[in-house]
Motif scaffolding. Sequence first.
Motif, PDB file in Angstrom:
ATOM      1  N   SER A   1       0.835  -1.204   0.000  1.00 15.81           N
ATOM      2  CA  SER A   1       0.000   0.000   0.000  1.00 15.81           C
ATOM      3  C   SER A   1       0.869   1.253   0.000  1.00 15.81           C
ATOM      4  CB  SER A   1      -0.940   0.014   1.208  1.00 15.81           C
ATOM      5  OG  SER A   1      -0.202   0.063   2.414  1.00 15.81           O
ATOM      6  N   ALA A   2       0.302   2.312  -0.529  1.00 20.33           N
ATOM      7  CA  ALA A   2       0.987   3.609  -0.552  1.00 20.33           C
ATOM      8  C   ALA A   2      -0.046   4.695  -0.835  1.00 20.33           C
ATOM      9  CB  ALA A   2       2.084   3.634  -1.604  1.00 20.33           C
ATOM     10  N   ASP A   3       0.231   5.888  -0.324  1.00 21.47           N
ATOM     11  CA  ASP A   3      -0.638   7.047  -0.545  1.00 21.47           C
ATOM     12  C   ASP A   3       0.212   8.236  -0.991  1.00 21.47           C
ATOM     13  OD1 ASP A   3      -3.041   5.794   0.312  1.00 21.47           O
ATOM     14  OD2 ASP A   3      -2.446   6.103   2.389  1.00 21.47           O
ATOM     15  N   LYS A   4      -0.369   9.045  -1.855  1.00 18.65           N
ATOM     16  CA  LYS A   4       0.277  10.282  -2.273  1.00 18.65           C
ATOM     17  C   LYS A   4      -0.774  11.383  -2.385  1.00 18.65           C
ATOM     18  CE  LYS A   4       4.648   9.085  -4.424  1.00 18.65           C
ATOM     19  NZ  LYS A   4       5.546   9.345  -5.581  1.00 18.65           N
ATOM     20  N   ILE A   5      -0.333  12.606  -2.050  1.00 16.30           N
ATOM     21  CA  ILE A   5      -1.218  13.767  -2.086  1.00 16.30           C
ATOM     22  C   ILE A   5      -0.900  14.616  -3.314  1.00 16.30           C
ATOM     23  CG2 ILE A   5      -1.929  15.867  -0.888  1.00 16.30           C
ATOM     24  CD1 ILE A   5      -2.865  13.327   0.470  1.00 16.30           C
ATOM     25  N   LEU A   6      -1.936  15.111  -3.957  1.00 16.09           N
ATOM     26  CA  LEU A   6      -1.745  16.053  -5.057  1.00 16.09           C
ATOM     27  C   LEU A   6      -2.738  17.196  -4.908  1.00 16.09           C
ATOM     28  CD1 LEU A   6      -3.975  16.010  -7.679  1.00 16.09           C
ATOM     29  CD2 LEU A   6      -3.196  13.669  -7.717  1.00 16.09           C
ATOM     30  N   TRP A   7      -2.367  18.317  -5.480  1.00 20.43           N
ATOM     31  CA  TRP A   7      -3.228  19.505  -5.464  1.00 20.43           C
ATOM     32  C   TRP A   7      -3.613  19.831  -6.900  1.00 20.43           C
ATOM     33  CZ3 TRP A   7      -4.880  21.994  -1.030  1.00 20.43           C
ATOM     34  CH2 TRP A   7      -4.257  21.586   0.160  1.00 20.43           C
ATOM     35  N   ALA A   8      -4.871  20.203  -7.068  1.00 22.47           N
ATOM     36  CA  ALA A   8      -5.368  20.575  -8.392  1.00 22.47           C
ATOM     37  C   ALA A   8      -5.991  21.966  -8.323  1.00 22.47           C
ATOM     38  CB  ALA A   8      -6.391  19.556  -8.880  1.00 22.47           C
ATOM     39  N   PHE A   9      -5.584  22.801  -9.254  1.00 23.93           N
ATOM     40  CA  PHE A   9      -6.137  24.169  -9.289  1.00 23.93           C
ATOM     41  C   PHE A   9      -5.987  24.722 -10.702  1.00 23.93           C
ATOM     42  CE2 PHE A   9      -5.844  28.819  -8.691  1.00 23.93           C
ATOM     43  CZ  PHE A   9      -7.075  29.023  -8.082  1.00 23.93           C
ATOM     44  N   PRO A  10      -7.086  25.072 -11.346  1.00 23.08           N
ATOM     45  CA  PRO A  10      -7.013  25.630 -12.704  1.00 23.08           C
ATOM     46  C   PRO A  10      -6.566  27.089 -12.671  1.00 23.08           C
ATOM     47  CG  PRO A  10      -9.300  25.521 -11.980  1.00 23.08           C
ATOM     48  CD  PRO A  10      -8.471  24.898 -10.886  1.00 23.08           C
ATOM     49  N   TRP A  11      -5.276  27.319 -12.458  1.00 19.26           N
ATOM     50  CA  TRP A  11      -4.776  28.656 -12.175  1.00 19.26           C
ATOM     51  C   TRP A  11      -4.925  29.604 -13.371  1.00 19.26           C
ATOM     52  CZ3 TRP A  11      -0.693  30.663 -14.965  1.00 19.26           C
ATOM     53  CH2 TRP A  11       0.066  29.757 -15.694  1.00 19.26           C
ATOM     54  N   LYS A  12      -4.819  29.092 -14.559  1.00 18.49           N
ATOM     55  CA  LYS A  12      -4.987  29.963 -15.727  1.00 18.49           C
ATOM     56  C   LYS A  12      -6.417  30.461 -15.819  1.00 18.49           C
ATOM     57  CE  LYS A  12      -1.340  27.814 -18.506  1.00 18.49           C
ATOM     58  NZ  LYS A  12      -1.046  27.036 -19.738  1.00 18.49           N
ATOM     59  N   LEU A  13      -7.360  29.558 -15.590  1.00 12.27           N
ATOM     60  CA  LEU A  13      -8.761  29.957 -15.593  1.00 12.27           C
ATOM     61  C   LEU A  13      -9.047  30.923 -14.456  1.00 12.27           C
ATOM     62  CD1 LEU A  13     -11.650  29.637 -16.664  1.00 12.27           C
ATOM     63  CD2 LEU A  13     -11.903  27.641 -15.164  1.00 12.27           C
TER      64      LEU A  13
END
Length: 338
Positions: free
Chosen positions: A270-282
């Motif tokens: 098992s493993a977990d990873k965090i990511l961030w999403a943000f439509p900065w151009k929009l």
Amino acid sequence: MKKPAKIITLLLSLALISVTSAKAQSNLALTVSPTRQNINIDPGGTESTYVTFFNQSDLPIAGNIKIVDFIVKDATGTPYLLEEGSFPSKYSASSWITTNAERAVIAAGSSFKVQMKIKAPDNAAPGGRYAAVYFEPTGTLPNTKAFITQKEGQQAVTSRLVALLNIRVNGPIIEQAALKRFDVPNFLEYGPVDIKAEILNNGSYHITPKGTITLTNWQGKIVGQYNLEERNIFPERSRIYEATLGPKLMLGKYKVSFMAIYGDANQVISADKILWAFPWKLALAITLAIIIVILLAILIGKRIKERQKELETKLEKEISEIEELKKKFKDTPPSSTK
């Protein structure tokens, strides 16, 4: 009129030849069953098995039958046959296997069963051994590529019809696997998320992991899930799993979770990873649009106030002039009439 007629006749003849050739090739078909077997054997023990080659064509086919070892070199599970004289592998089993025939002629619409006897040495170490039995046509066949039916990898030599034998020598085997890589972007502007995971088998027998790759949002809600393909991972080899999860529009914090079980004891990876999403151009475009609207509103408001002030000043001036005129006429006495 004769020339066009000849051209049409020629074209029809070529078309008829092409159809006839295609039909002849489609009628030449070889299959094997089963394509892959898992066989357990004790050290010093003997086991028997068989594979059947089917000739579904309209012609008899002659060929050689051979037992060879195979290994897996890449992360896609492609088996590679080791011919006679190849460097011996510690996972070799071809020398343990004898067959009832080295050559066969399979009649049209018929089949041929290859009987195999497997004799393990007394000192055979517990773990996996891997061999293959194949039928190699010796005649000239129009469509040899049709003979490959292996789902798990294609052979470089396309004229051989191959069946794989996964042999397990009973005893305490090593079951050990690890997540060699788990590639997840730290930040992205838009979804979906491209994920790549690779499991490395450090054990002495092949494993078939089962599990999922899951994408959840900041609320803990599952927004995407991928079930791992149940494919073998051979000893000292790895397999890559690729998934694309999530919608196009993603915002905030997300977690990508990998979970798989393998082996007789259902060990967990098992493993977990965090990511961030943000439509900065929009978001930048929307922010700039809002700023422009605000500035325009301020500018228009300022212009309106200035215009209003100008009108008020002009109105006050006109009122003042009117008052002066009224006062002037009031102070002037009316002329007397005789």
